[in-house]
Design a protein around this motif. Structure first.
Motif, PDB file in Angstrom:
ATOM      1  N   UNK A  43     -20.628  17.792 -46.531  1.00 32.54           N
ATOM      2  CA  UNK A  43     -19.719  18.487 -47.434  1.00 32.54           C
ATOM      3  C   UNK A  43     -18.369  18.611 -46.748  1.00 32.54           C
ATOM      4  N   UNK A  44     -17.324  18.066 -47.352  1.00 39.55           N
ATOM      5  CA  UNK A  44     -15.987  18.099 -46.748  1.00 39.55           C
ATOM      6  C   UNK A  44     -15.079  19.139 -47.390  1.00 39.55           C
ATOM      7  N   UNK A  45     -15.204  19.325 -48.700  1.00 35.05           N
ATOM      8  CA  UNK A  45     -14.358  20.281 -49.408  1.00 35.05           C
ATOM      9  C   UNK A  45     -15.175  20.932 -50.516  1.00 35.05           C
ATOM     10  N   UNK A  46     -14.899  22.210 -50.758  1.00 32.04           N
ATOM     11  CA  UNK A  46     -15.512  22.920 -51.871  1.00 32.04           C
ATOM     12  C   UNK A  46     -14.497  23.925 -52.383  1.00 32.04           C
ATOM     13  N   UNK A  47     -14.374  23.996 -53.702  1.00 37.96           N
ATOM     14  CA  UNK A  47     -13.429  24.947 -54.257  1.00 37.96           C
ATOM     15  C   UNK A  47     -13.308  24.821 -55.756  1.00 37.96           C
ATOM     16  N   UNK A  48     -12.275  25.445 -56.275  1.00 35.83           N
ATOM     17  CA  UNK A  48     -12.026  25.488 -57.708  1.00 35.83           C
ATOM     18  C   UNK A  48     -10.934  24.491 -58.068  1.00 35.83           C
ATOM     19  N   UNK A  49     -11.199  23.683 -59.074  1.00 37.54           N
ATOM     20  CA  UNK A  49     -10.244  22.678 -59.532  1.00 37.54           C
ATOM     21  C   UNK A  49      -9.028  23.378 -60.122  1.00 37.54           C
ATOM     22  N   UNK A  50      -7.836  22.982 -59.670  1.00 38.63           N
ATOM     23  CA  UNK A  50      -6.616  23.534 -60.250  1.00 38.63           C
ATOM     24  C   UNK A  50      -5.943  22.521 -61.171  1.00 38.63           C
ATOM     25  N   UNK A  51      -6.018  21.221 -60.820  1.00 40.80           N
ATOM     26  CA  UNK A  51      -5.435  20.168 -61.654  1.00 40.80           C
ATOM     27  C   UNK A  51      -6.231  18.890 -61.487  1.00 40.80           C
ATOM     28  N   UNK A  52      -6.209  18.066 -62.544  1.00 39.40           N
ATOM     29  CA  UNK A  52      -6.851  16.759 -62.506  1.00 39.40           C
ATOM     30  C   UNK A  52      -5.843  15.731 -63.003  1.00 39.40           C
ATOM     31  N   UNK A  53      -5.665  14.644 -62.259  1.00 47.53           N
ATOM     32  CA  UNK A  53      -4.806  13.531 -62.681  1.00 47.53           C
ATOM     33  C   UNK A  53      -5.706  12.298 -62.800  1.00 47.53           C
ATOM     34  N   UNK A  54      -6.292  12.129 -63.975  1.00 45.00           N
ATOM     35  CA  UNK A  54      -7.240  11.038 -64.202  1.00 45.00           C
ATOM     36  C   UNK A  54      -6.574   9.691 -63.940  1.00 45.00           C
ATOM     37  N   UNK A  55      -5.341   9.525 -64.395  1.00 45.08           N
ATOM     38  CA  UNK A  55      -4.649   8.241 -64.243  1.00 45.08           C
ATOM     39  C   UNK A  55      -4.370   7.886 -62.780  1.00 45.08           C
ATOM     40  N   UNK A  56      -4.372   8.868 -61.887  1.00 48.31           N
ATOM     41  CA  UNK A  56      -4.188   8.629 -60.459  1.00 48.31           C
ATOM     42  C   UNK A  56      -5.510   8.684 -59.692  1.00 48.31           C
ATOM     43  N   UNK A  57      -6.580   9.086 -60.373  1.00 51.38           N
ATOM     44  CA  UNK A  57      -7.910   9.225 -59.787  1.00 51.38           C
ATOM     45  C   UNK A  57      -7.927  10.253 -58.657  1.00 51.38           C
ATOM     46  N   UNK A  58      -7.225  11.384 -58.883  1.00 44.19           N
ATOM     47  CA  UNK A  58      -7.186  12.470 -57.906  1.00 44.19           C
ATOM     48  C   UNK A  58      -7.344  13.807 -58.617  1.00 44.19           C
ATOM     49  N   UNK A  59      -7.711  14.820 -57.822  1.00 41.74           N
ATOM     50  CA  UNK A  59      -7.731  16.186 -58.332  1.00 41.74           C
ATOM     51  C   UNK A  59      -7.302  17.117 -57.220  1.00 41.74           C
ATOM     52  N   UNK A  60      -6.838  18.279 -57.595  1.00 40.19           N
ATOM     53  CA  UNK A  60      -6.428  19.307 -56.645  1.00 40.19           C
ATOM     54  C   UNK A  60      -7.430  20.435 -56.734  1.00 40.19           C
ATOM     55  N   UNK A  61      -7.845  20.906 -55.556  1.00 43.81           N
ATOM     56  CA  UNK A  61      -8.850  21.958 -55.452  1.00 43.81           C
ATOM     57  C   UNK A  61      -8.301  23.063 -54.570  1.00 43.81           C
TER      58      UNK A  61
END
Length: 73
Positions: free
Chosen positions: A28-46
């Motif tokens: 497990x490297x990261x765990x948290x609450x999603x704040x934003x998702x950028x599907x077109x960039x294939x990334x999310x912010x947690x």
């Protein structure tokens, strides 16, 4: 892939406010609450659990899953 597959294969199924874990191999490297998702960039912010630090998570570099609910004994 079975119906019990816990891993997220499509970021369109991830939404702000959801709890996510990001795994690298068997760790497990990261765990948290999603704040934003950028599907077109294939990334999310947690926002990391515990510290609140925002992290950019490139979906291609991790296996993602929704955080399982804590079980009571």
């Amino acid at each position: 892939m079975t119906t019990t597959d816990p891993w997220i294969h499509d970021l369109t199924r991830v939404h702000p406010g959801e709890r996510i874990e990001a795994w690298d191999e068997n760790h497990l490297r990261h765990a948290g609450t999603v704040s934003q998702v950028a599907v077109h960039l294939d990334v999310l912010w947690v926002r990391e659990t515990g510290t609140g630090i925002p992290k950019l998570i490139p979906a291609r570099e991790y296996r993602l899953r929704h955080t399982p609910f804590a079980r009571t004994t």
